[in-house]
Write a protein that holds these residues in place. Structure first.
Motif, PDB file in Angstrom:
ATOM      1  N   ARG A   1       2.609 -15.745  30.781  1.00 48.71           N
ATOM      2  CA  ARG A   1       3.021 -16.911  31.604  1.00 48.71           C
ATOM      3  C   ARG A   1       3.731 -15.760  32.662  1.00 48.71           C
ATOM      4  O   ARG A   1       3.945 -15.549  33.756  1.00 48.71           O
TER       5      ARG A   1
ATOM      6  N   HIS B   1       2.211 -22.102  27.359  1.00 47.28           N
ATOM      7  CA  HIS B   1       2.091 -21.017  28.600  1.00 47.28           C
ATOM      8  C   HIS B   1       1.639 -22.267  29.996  1.00 47.28           C
ATOM      9  O   HIS B   1       2.590 -21.714  31.242  1.00 47.28           O
TER      10      HIS B   1
ATOM     11  N   GLY C   1       2.109 -18.244  24.709  1.00 49.89           N
ATOM     12  CA  GLY C   1       2.249 -18.960  25.444  1.00 49.89           C
ATOM     13  C   GLY C   1       3.510 -18.142  26.977  1.00 49.89           C
ATOM     14  O   GLY C   1       2.918 -18.087  27.803  1.00 49.89           O
TER      15      GLY C   1
END
Length: 378
Positions: free
Chosen positions: A255, A76, A251
């Protein structure tokens, strides 16, 4: 049945995500081995290179689900998925089998692996042995107090910067799957030849190369498990890799989704925000649906690992769901960003390139579907 994170897990994710963001905020993907090594040291300082390794060897001693959460935070908050992939492969496909199947001599390497001082490469794939591990041609012939390794591995992640390799070779050509043995091989041994870095479409922060063994004498103490148990050891490490490594892509997708929402809310066409167009908002909704579905399957697979119930079908379902979601969401992100997404610099085209190999590495999607079908008795 509990679907929420515990307070410890929330703290783990938040702390790891913040630490990664701090250290890698300005990091740019590099093919320079020295710069990549420096990035590894930063990852190690956060504890990423030893998440699931035993505490007595410098690791954090985490289970599969908590290891996945740590890697999810890494994916992320670090835009270089090549680096994330390389660290995860080092940990899951190399350090895990050394920690669980290594002799005392082999386990002496774990402290260096946990600290990021020793970088590991998984040397399994050969030109004629990708998904079909039974076609491995590298041999390990007993010789004195060890084994002579001969053969070539065609695609070894981390190889250009690796200090040690976990590899698999045939010790009994008449025994098929039961004739494969596993070894941990320090790079410094005579007969280890590492080729130049391989040019790739994506994951450029993870340097890869061919590795050749030429009468490489490996001490018997560096064999992992019993002779002939290499196939089972490899499958065990793949359970951890397919379960935990792909959390990093959760992740990335989280994002990526945030970036897409910011993009469509901030961009105006035809006199209004493009987020107001149903074709756009529904695309965002589908991205969230894929992400959450994949996340639940992956968490379940890791939970089963922690319960001592490794489920081949559950792991295959999770790996397939995450990899296919990552590609589909990256294609949607490209569409939402339009021409800006096609240009280098926004990170969207890089995300797509980094996601494309997810249906190939750690066992192709076709192999995962075969495993799922077998789980149904077919």
């Amino acid at each position: 049945m509990e679907f929420d994170w515990s307070s410890n897990q929330r703290e783990l994710y938040a702390g790891m995500s913040a630490a990664v963001a701090e250290r890698f905020a300005d990091y740019e993907t590099s093919a320079d081995p020295e710069l990549v090594r420096l990035a590894w040291k930063d990852a190690a300082s956060i504890g990423l290179t030893g998440l699931c390794l035993p505490a007595e060897h410098g690791g954090a001693g985490l289970g599969a689900l908590d290891t996945a959460l740590g890697l999810e935070a890494f994916g992320h908050s670090c835009s270089d998925m090549g680096l994330v992939f390389g660290v995860a492969a080092h940990l899951l496909s190399c350090a895990v089998p050394v920690g669980e199947f290594g002799t005392d001599e082999a386990r002496e390497l774990l402290a260096g692996m946990a600290a990021g001082d020793l970088i590991a490469g998984n040397a399994m794939t050969e030109d004629e042995a990708g998904s079909d591990v039974g076609r491995i041609r590298t041999t390990a012939t007993p010789s004195g107090e060890g084994y002579l390794l001969n053969g070539e591995k065609s695609f070894v992640s981390n190889a250009p910067i690796a200090d040690v390799f976990v590899t698999y070779a045939v010790t009994d050509p008449t025994a098929g799957f039961l004739g494969i043995s596993a070894f941990v091989v320090p790079r410094e041994l005579a007969g280890v030849v590492v080729g130049p870095p391989l040019p790739k479409m994506g994951l450029n922060g993870c340097l890869a190369a061919r590795v050749r063994f030429e009468d490489c004498l490996v001490p018997a103490g560096y064999r992992l498990g019993a002779e002939g148990s290499g196939g089972a050891i490899f499958q065990h490490s793949m359970g951890w890799e397919r379960g935990c490594l792909f959390a990093a892509y959760l992740g990335l997708m989280e994002r990526q989704l945030t970036e897409c929402v910011d993009r469509v809310v901030g961009r105006r066409q035809f006199g209004r925000k493009i987020s107001g167009f149903q074709a756009v908002s529904h695309r965002i909704a589908r991205m969230r649906q894929r992400l959450e579905g994949a996340r639940l399957l992956l968490y379940r697979a890791c939970w089963l690992l922690d319960q001592g119930q490794p489920d081949v079908t559950a792991i295959a379902l999770a790996k397939t769901a995450v990899s296919e979601a990552a590609i589909a969401n990256s294609l949607d992100a490209m569409q939402l960003f339009g021409s800006a997404g096609y240009l280098a610099g926004t990170g969207i085209e890089e995300q797509l390139r980094d996601c494309l190999p997810t249906t190939i590495f750690s066992g192709t999607t076709e192999i995962q579907l075969e495993l799922i079908a077998r789980g149904e008795g077919l």
